[in-house]
Design a protein around this motif. Sequence first.
Motif, PDB file in Angstrom:
ATOM      1  N   LEU A 149       0.824  -1.202   0.000  1.00 57.97           N
ATOM      2  CA  LEU A 149       0.000   0.000   0.000  1.00 57.97           C
ATOM      3  C   LEU A 149       0.861   1.256   0.000  1.00 57.97           C
ATOM      4  N   ALA A 150       1.946   1.184   0.794  1.00 57.98           N
ATOM      5  CA  ALA A 150       2.813   2.353   0.884  1.00 57.98           C
ATOM      6  C   ALA A 150       3.485   2.620  -0.450  1.00 57.98           C
ATOM      7  N   ARG A 151       3.906   1.525  -1.084  1.00 58.22           N
ATOM      8  CA  ARG A 151       4.624   1.697  -2.337  1.00 58.22           C
ATOM      9  C   ARG A 151       3.743   2.296  -3.411  1.00 58.22           C
ATOM     10  N   SER A 152       2.458   1.865  -3.379  1.00 52.98           N
ATOM     11  CA  SER A 152       1.575   2.361  -4.437  1.00 52.98           C
ATOM     12  C   SER A 152       1.017   3.733  -4.104  1.00 52.98           C
ATOM     13  N   GLY A 153       1.324   4.236  -2.932  1.00 55.12           N
ATOM     14  CA  GLY A 153       0.821   5.552  -2.566  1.00 55.12           C
ATOM     15  C   GLY A 153      -0.547   5.518  -1.930  1.00 55.12           C
ATOM     16  N   ALA A 154      -1.172   4.339  -1.908  1.00 55.32           N
ATOM     17  CA  ALA A 154      -2.529   4.278  -1.365  1.00 55.32           C
ATOM     18  C   ALA A 154      -2.535   4.546   0.129  1.00 55.32           C
ATOM     19  N   LEU A 155      -1.481   4.140   0.808  1.00 52.03           N
ATOM     20  CA  LEU A 155      -1.446   4.310   2.251  1.00 52.03           C
ATOM     21  C   LEU A 155      -1.432   5.785   2.619  1.00 52.03           C
ATOM     22  N   ALA A 156      -0.610   6.527   1.898  1.00 54.18           N
ATOM     23  CA  ALA A 156      -0.553   7.953   2.204  1.00 54.18           C
ATOM     24  C   ALA A 156      -1.908   8.583   1.976  1.00 54.18           C
ATOM     25  N   ALA A 157      -2.591   8.112   0.915  1.00 56.49           N
ATOM     26  CA  ALA A 157      -3.913   8.665   0.638  1.00 56.49           C
ATOM     27  C   ALA A 157      -4.867   8.324   1.775  1.00 56.49           C
ATOM     28  N   LYS A 158      -4.785   7.084   2.278  1.00 59.67           N
ATOM     29  CA  LYS A 158      -5.715   6.691   3.346  1.00 59.67           C
ATOM     30  C   LYS A 158      -5.437   7.441   4.630  1.00 59.67           C
ATOM     31  N   LEU A 159      -4.143   7.671   4.896  1.00 54.43           N
ATOM     32  CA  LEU A 159      -3.834   8.305   6.167  1.00 54.43           C
ATOM     33  C   LEU A 159      -4.162   9.779   6.147  1.00 54.43           C
ATOM     34  N   GLY A 160      -4.085  10.347   4.980  1.00 52.33           N
ATOM     35  CA  GLY A 160      -4.390  11.769   4.894  1.00 52.33           C
ATOM     36  C   GLY A 160      -3.210  12.602   5.317  1.00 52.33           C
ATOM     37  N   GLY A 161      -3.467  13.846   5.464  1.00 52.75           N
ATOM     38  CA  GLY A 161      -2.387  14.765   5.814  1.00 52.75           C
ATOM     39  C   GLY A 161      -2.501  15.224   7.244  1.00 52.75           C
ATOM     40  N   GLY A 162      -1.720  16.214   7.558  1.00 53.39           N
ATOM     41  CA  GLY A 162      -1.813  16.774   8.892  1.00 53.39           C
ATOM     42  C   GLY A 162      -0.838  16.122   9.842  1.00 53.39           C
ATOM     43  N   PHE A 163      -1.104  16.347  11.101  1.00 51.57           N
ATOM     44  CA  PHE A 163      -0.159  15.948  12.137  1.00 51.57           C
ATOM     45  C   PHE A 163      -0.176  14.460  12.404  1.00 51.57           C
ATOM     46  N   TRP A 164      -1.376  13.843  12.347  1.00 51.36           N
ATOM     47  CA  TRP A 164      -1.481  12.492  12.890  1.00 51.36           C
ATOM     48  C   TRP A 164      -0.708  11.436  12.114  1.00 51.36           C
ATOM     49  N   PRO A 165      -0.674  11.460  10.764  1.00 48.32           N
ATOM     50  CA  PRO A 165       0.158  10.464  10.092  1.00 48.32           C
ATOM     51  C   PRO A 165       1.622  10.567  10.513  1.00 48.32           C
ATOM     52  N   GLN A 166       2.097  11.793  10.720  1.00 48.39           N
ATOM     53  CA  GLN A 166       3.466  11.925  11.214  1.00 48.39           C
ATOM     54  C   GLN A 166       3.589  11.295  12.593  1.00 48.39           C
ATOM     55  N   ALA A 167       2.524  11.499  13.383  1.00 48.90           N
ATOM     56  CA  ALA A 167       2.551  10.935  14.731  1.00 48.90           C
ATOM     57  C   ALA A 167       2.624   9.419  14.689  1.00 48.90           C
ATOM     58  N   ILE A 168       1.919   8.840  13.729  1.00 48.29           N
ATOM     59  CA  ILE A 168       1.975   7.373  13.598  1.00 48.29           C
ATOM     60  C   ILE A 168       3.405   6.946  13.307  1.00 48.29           C
ATOM     61  N   PHE A 169       4.010   7.628  12.375  1.00 46.12           N
ATOM     62  CA  PHE A 169       5.388   7.281  12.025  1.00 46.12           C
ATOM     63  C   PHE A 169       6.294   7.427  13.247  1.00 46.12           C
TER      64      PHE A 169
END
Lengths: 487, 503, 506
Positions: free
Chosen positions: C200-220
Amino acid sequence: MNADFAGLVQALRPEAHLVIGALLILAIDMVWARHRPANRHHVALALGLISLLMAGYAAATGGTRGAVYGGIFLLDPLSVATRTGVILLAVLALPLLPDSRRLRHPAEFTAILLFATTGFTLMAAANNLLVAFLALELASLSLYVLAGFDKTSPASAEAGLKYFLFGGMAAAFLLFGFSLLYGLTSTLRLDLIAAQLAQQGPTPLLFVALVMVLVAFGFKAAAAPFHLWAPDVYEGAPAPAAALIASASKLAGLVLFTRLLWGGLDSAVGTVAHGPITVGWAPVVALIAGASLLLGNIGALAQSNVRRLLAYSAIAHAGALLLGVIAAGRTGVGPLFYYAATYGLATVGAFGVIGALESAGRVQQLTDLAGLYKRSPLLAGCLAIFVLSLAGIPPLAGFFGKFAVFTSVLQLGGLSGPVGWLVILAIALSAVALYYYLLILKQALVATPAENTPPVRVTLPAAIALLVAAGLIVALGLWPSAVLGLF
Amino acid sequence: MNALPCTIYVSFTGALLALVLGSRSAMAARVVALLTALTAWGITLAAATSFVPMAGLQELVNVPWIPEFGIHYHLAVDGISLTLLVLTGLAATAGILFSWNITERTGEFFALYLALIGGVYGVFLSADAFVLFVFYEIAIVPKYFLIAKWGSTNREYGAMKLVLYSFAGSALVLAGLLWAYAAGHATGFGFTELVAATGRLDLTSQTGILALVFLGFATLAGMFPMHTWAPTGHVAAPTGASMLLAGVVMKLGAYGCLRVALPLSPAAFVLLQPWIAWLAIIGIIYAGFVALVQDDFKFVIGYSSVSHMGFVLLGLAAANPVAVSGAVLQMFSHGVIAGLLFAVVGRMVYERTHTRQLADLRALPLHRLLPFAAVVFVLAGLASMGLPGFSGFPAELTILIGTWQARPLWALAAAAGVLIAAAFTLRVIAVAFFSRTGPEREVPVAPAASHPLAPITWPEKVGALLLLGATIYLGLSPDTLLDWIRPALQSPAFHAILSGGAS
Amino acid sequence: MNPSCLLTLLIFTPWAGALLLFVLRRWLPVGLSRTLPVVFSLSTLILGLVALGRFDPAVTGLQLTENQPWIRALNVHYHLGLDGLSLVLVLLTGIISPLALFGTTRSIRCPAIHGALFLLLQGSALGVFLALDFFPWFVFWELSLVPAFFLIKLWGGPGAARAAYQFVIYTIGGSAFLLLGFAALYANAGTFDFIQLADLARSGALAAKLGGGFWPQAIFLGVLLGLAVKVPLFPFHAWLPPAYAEAPTGTSMFLTGVMSKMGAYGFLRILWPIFPAPLHAAAGPLLWLALGGVVFSAFAALKQTDLKRMVAYSSVNHLSYCLLALFAVAASGPSNPAATTSALSGTILQLFNHGLSAAALFFCVGVLESRAGGLRGLGDFGGVRTAAPVFAGLCGIALFSSLGLPGLNGFVGEFLIFRGVFGLAPWAAAIATLGLLATALFLLTFWQRVFHGPAAGAGVNFRDLDATEIVTLVPFVALMFVLGIFPQLLAGLINPLVTTWAATLP
């Protein structure tokens, strides 16, 4: 006036049984039993019970007849139920008669108890101001005597005197109020008074009469701020007298005043269930109810004497019952009657346990109850049921009584008026109440008995009475419709 | 399935029997109690094996009771209730096994215990708010006497505090429900009728009703700041009672929140949701920190119960299907784990060493004196920490997932709670059981340490193995319960709240 | 043997042994309770070699996979798989564990329980290396802490209680956020499977699902934190020196040899494939942290007088090289495939080789400690070489391997790492050489003060190695030579994998 004497006699059969029974008891005692001191007590008890049972049967099966003898009495479902209830409570209170060591005139005691019961039954059926007053006075005078009956105890004399003084004062207020009402309406019949007052509309004189009546009502119901007699009387009176005062007197008094306020004075009721508040007797009753709830519950917290604690709890319950009176006109009298009757059962039971215990020594302080579970499991178990019913724990009847009354009050207007908020207060204070009720049970069921406490022997009549009361509380708690369905 | 109401009747009958027989022989009372609990548990397990998960409540009994108020004696079950019914049976059986050594007034003890269990079964089976309330309050009185008579530290104060808080909570619930019933002109006290009645009122009233009812139930669930009764009361209670109180009775509150409070008013819930979530989070973290500094072993467990219940309340607050299913799973898991912890502390350790102070236990090489207790406590502690392999982990994971879907910040706070739980649990394991390890220690061995302690009896072993087995089985196979819970959450009663609540 | 359950057998055979030992502990004679753990531990090596036989290095995907649904409600699968990286680590575990047990078990009290705990730890580590779905992976990750805690606490030195507690709390602290990160990933992506998430990450779908903003960074950051504590990445390393120093010798060998690899493995298997973009963004600061680890730990080791702590800090140092390489690769992207390949293969080789040399070093320190009656300070010994030439020889080889002397295995990994990092971030490589310098200094100090000079302290009448100790050290040393001269034995397993990684960089 409709001279329907036959109807009158039919309607008053229970009273007849009671009065004849009382006179018989006195006569037999004077002629025969006085010479057999060992049996005096039993004879009086047996005769008293027989006459009460016959009166109770007559009251229960009399049926509703409506207005009797030109409207002096009204036998609707409420009065039939109240008469039966009052007699039942007297039946349960009578076996608590102290034994011959502590009571030297059992026949007189029983007879006066029967007279008091007569007064109660008349109060329940009265539809006429004068009859109401007479019945009230008959009952009250009998109760004054009963309260002061124990000549071995100065507290009993004090109780009798205090009760008489307060009661007499309240009776004076009531009479004055009644005379004002007669002056306003020229009639003594409650339904005609209601019609007249509806025509006339509110006048200042009416409000004076209302105040007078409410003072007497407050006294009878042991509601704040007319409650000052209650702790001393409950503390000093002999157990069966206290039982009767706390139960049947309250039930009859509440029914009488409900009929008076809703049947006669309903045009002056005022609004208290939703804003804006209009002047009438309902706001005053609500105020009294609130004061009683607060004072009764908070006062009970400080008590270490079990009888005084029950007195303050009676004041608290009076507050809740008064809320039921406010709702009775609109949502029916069923909840009020149920609550008052089951409260009466529980109180008779509680005083009954105290009375039964007193055969083994004074019961005044809470600690006198210590270790009851060991001394008499029967008394401890019954006390648990009575106290928990007073506390409002399901599935006992006390819970449903509170539930029904609170629901009916809230159905008036929800929380948009002060009376709704009073219900919330009452519910909150019931948690406070649980504390002091549990104190009683803690002593009785958890604490270990003091050293060399004499064993408790419960007489058979008392045991049966207690078991019947407990059984009724459980049964009515599980099937409230048995009572509610009557209305 | 239709035998489920018998769990109530069997329990009360057993209570009466135990009371009567107990005056003759303590062992008779114990046997009666154990058989009663096993029978009731057996009924729930039998129902579980034949259970077909469905979206709504499955009817069991529905007869008019008090027609004047529209009250029905209405019992029903769905996956959520079934989960909690099985938990009750398990906790009750284990609790009776761990109370096997009660010798004073044994009959009365087990009578009160079984009456409490009967009331709890009744709550979980109720489908009418009045019936639920009645059973809820029936359960209150036995609690007082169980703690006041057979308890330990500060028992009269602890008992009174616990009961008064419970009663106050139920008073709040009554106030809210009566308000809804009266002002909304409800036709009865069934859950759907009350929801309809509440819906007829304006938003302020709805918020007031929801606040009252939720607050009332949440008090029993130990939500901050109405949680102070729980550590005091559970510490004061005798072991079997603590197991039941912390394990099952606290769940009554959470169950009430879920079944009665949550569906009442979706609109009002949206307003109250952040408050509930933050109070739950504060409870998790605050109680965790308090547990970290306790000197009494049992208080650590008491505060840990408050902390774990905070997770349940957080899951309910997040109000989406994943979070709520996690909350119910956590209810079951914590019920088992709390039972284990109290069993070890109260029965295995305290009744032998007669101390619960960590300072005293530090001087005893308990892992040598009580190896079985040490192993059981280690496993229970690991389960309590949420270690994978035990039931707490899938529950907490599911709650974290669901909470993240609602508000990520809440999930972050909850994760901190996981860490704090690990800290205090590990501390107490290390200090209580494993402090005197290694060949030489600076502190001299106390004389008591060289005396062997009484061996662990068979009821304790069976009870511990039952509970351990349950937590490990669920840790590896949570599907068993989740298959019941998730369909139940699709019922129309929850629909409005679970789809509206999630952000 | 059914090939499809080889991996399950790998993991659960040690656990079966643990259960057996625990249940039968009262009835086993002492000798058996010392040898049984070693036997079960050897199973890993044997099964690992079987896996090696079945493994095809040219296939860069996962092999010998097992994939069963486990918890339907959470879409969790029991998914195991093997590629070059995991195989290398499995073999490392298979070598170190039995040797660690064999070399130390005779001086352990309650050998049955100790053996059971050790096998439990071993199985858990294997599970971490083989699991490909977060739920079972996390089960193994966390479960490994429990036996480690008890091994340190119950058989460790005077400060063991505190060290064990700190170790577990630090790790659980990190893994609480790791758990949160994956809960969040599941909440958005609906799966826990590492392979699926990587796709999912490779195809870019994961980034799309996680969205933007602070929280995806927080997950990482959460996932990063959990793994960083374990490696350890400076400054989350404070738990390591006390834990390694207080642990008994066999446990220290395992901790440094295998457990420390779990963190780095996590970076390679989880963090990098699932979060390539955030890692690329954060790689700069992370590179500095890795450098800090390299340099500071080396200089800290220099200041130690406790030999065990010195080796512990050197472990931090060596593992920081691996992270250095990884972050350099992440920072620079696909610009320089040759350097990237070099760095990555160097990382994996360094993981294996460091495991060997560090375990051997801890064993040597253990020998010193046991001869000296518990003392292991730098100044407690002197001139051991004259009294114990065999020991000096073997220990010296281990020291020089750790140093990175060409001809021994340690050189290969370090060389490749430096070559790669120099191509990707030259300035970092330059600073890292400071670490090399300091490492050389403290290792040579160790060598000189303990083994050379006049016999002093416990070095007087130092008893040379006996048979058990020789049998324990010789395999390490032999491998050091073999892998030093024929590194392609190991590199051959991972080269295609590494090349594929380098080629598919975003």
